[in-house]
Design an enzyme around this catalytic site. Structure first.
Site, PDB file in Angstrom:
ATOM      1  N   CYS A   1       0.842  -1.208   0.000  1.00  0.00           N
ATOM      2  CA  CYS A   1       0.000   0.000   0.000  1.00  0.00           C
ATOM      3  C   CYS A   1       0.874   1.254   0.000  1.00  0.00           C
ATOM      4  CB  CYS A   1      -0.928  -0.024   1.213  1.00  0.00           C
ATOM      5  SG  CYS A   1      -1.841   1.500   1.488  1.00  0.00           S
TER       6      CYS A   1
ATOM      7  N   CYS B   1      -0.076   3.978   2.522  1.00  0.00           N
ATOM      8  CA  CYS B   1       0.310   3.562   3.873  1.00  0.00           C
ATOM      9  C   CYS B   1       1.748   3.993   4.171  1.00  0.00           C
ATOM     10  CB  CYS B   1       0.196   2.047   4.031  1.00  0.00           C
ATOM     11  SG  CYS B   1      -1.480   1.390   3.865  1.00  0.00           S
TER      12      CYS B   1
END
Length: 326
Positions: free
Chosen positions: A80, A83
């Site tokens: 991700c 993230c």
């Protein structure tokens, strides 16, 4: 439980008032038990403010620790990209906030069950657990200013509503090690009276809870916990025994009836319909004058106390009220 962007509403809906009171009592019991056993309350290293959590350790590292400090949960994954932008900011702020919250990082690929239990639909997603109660904070990458605002709200609510003042951080402590446990804080002068109010709520004795909170305020008029508790208990007392269908029918049939609108607004708030309650009373203020208008205004201010000044819906309603009055 669906993620909501930058919202603290999950801790102020009146439908959860009794649960919040019970959670606070459990948190206090957990802290007292930890103090008796010589655990909890000790200083931790700054490095211990960010922890990796899995399904096996969730109850111990998140649920149990949320009785002493707000636990912010960062759901992330290695693949991700957002993230990778958000997680370092959260980690830095966890250290900067110096123990006012604990950051728990959960890898969703390795902990699918936790992801499902929290209703995570996309990552990054950030939640918090306070005294055992979970609430969504935001989803997706957010700016640092927004993150700080949300964290400030979180730690304020945790302290004011649940008495969670966070962890003591020892900059000289070894990572993973605990310094000698600090002595338990002495009980406040009104703790017994506040506990009596919580016990009355647990027993369904709303009159007893109201009186207990009033007893605190007689000795300490500025006690914020007693003010909030009194406003909540009085609201629950007002709607106790009311027929919801009749209350709503009266409000619909008599739009000019101040008491009918006030009763319906009380019911709205108890049901968690905060904006509806505020909007109803602001519209009533616009339609009324003199003593009737003042009666509605004062009830609206009482409902603001119930929800809490830190809630953005209160700020918006205050602005709308000012426009209606002036």
């Amino acid at each position: 439980m669906q993620p909501r962007n930058m919202s603290m509403s999950g801790v102020v809906d009146l439908a959860a008032v009794k649960a919040a009171q019970e959670a606070k009592a459990k948190a206090e019991q957990a802290r007292a038990e930890a103090a008796r056993q010589g655990g909890g309350g000790g200083a931790v290293s700054p490095a211990d403010l960010v922890i990796d959590v899995d399904e096996a350790g969730f109850e111990r590292e998140v649920l149990q620790r949320s009785a002493e400090v707000p636990v912010v949960i960062d759901f992330w994954a290695e693949w991700c990209e957002p993230c990778k932008q958000l997680s370092p900011v959260l980690e830095r702020l966890a250290v900067e906030y110096n123990g006012r919250f604990l950051l728990a990082k959960i890898d969703v690929d390795a902990n699918q069950m936790l992801m499902q239990q929290f209703g995570v639909q996309g990552i990054p997603a950030v939640f918090a657990v306070v005294a055992g109660q979970a609430l969504p904070l935001f989803q997706g990458a957010a700016g640092e200013a927004q993150i700080r605002e949300t964290l400030d709200q979180l730690v304020t609510v945790a302290e004011q509503r649940f008495g969670l003042t966070g962890l003591t951080v020892d900059a000289d402590a070894e990572p993973g090690g605990a310094a000698q446990a600090a002595p338990a804080a002495p009980a406040g002068p009104h703790d017994a009276l506040l506990e009596a109010a919580v016990q009355a709520l647990d027993a369904g004795d709303l009159g007893g809870a109201v009186q207990a909170y009033k007893n605190v305020l007689n000795e300490d008029p500025g006690n914020s916990e007693a003010k909030l508790g009194l406003a909540q208990a009085e609201l629950l007392q007002r709607v106790q025994g009311a027929d919801p269908q009749q209350v709503r029918k009266d409000a619909a049939d008599k739009p000019a009836d101040v008491q009918a609108q006030i009763a319906a607004a009380d019911l709205d708030l108890v049901g968690g319909h905060v904006e509806d309650a505020f909007g109803r009373l602001i519209e009533t203020v616009q339609r009324t004058v003199g003593d009737d208008r003042d009666t509605v205004r004062l009830r609206l201010l009482e409902l603001f106390e119930v929800v809490g000044a830190e809630d953005p819906r209160v700020a918006a309603a205050r602005r709308a009220l000012a426009r209606a009055l002036f």
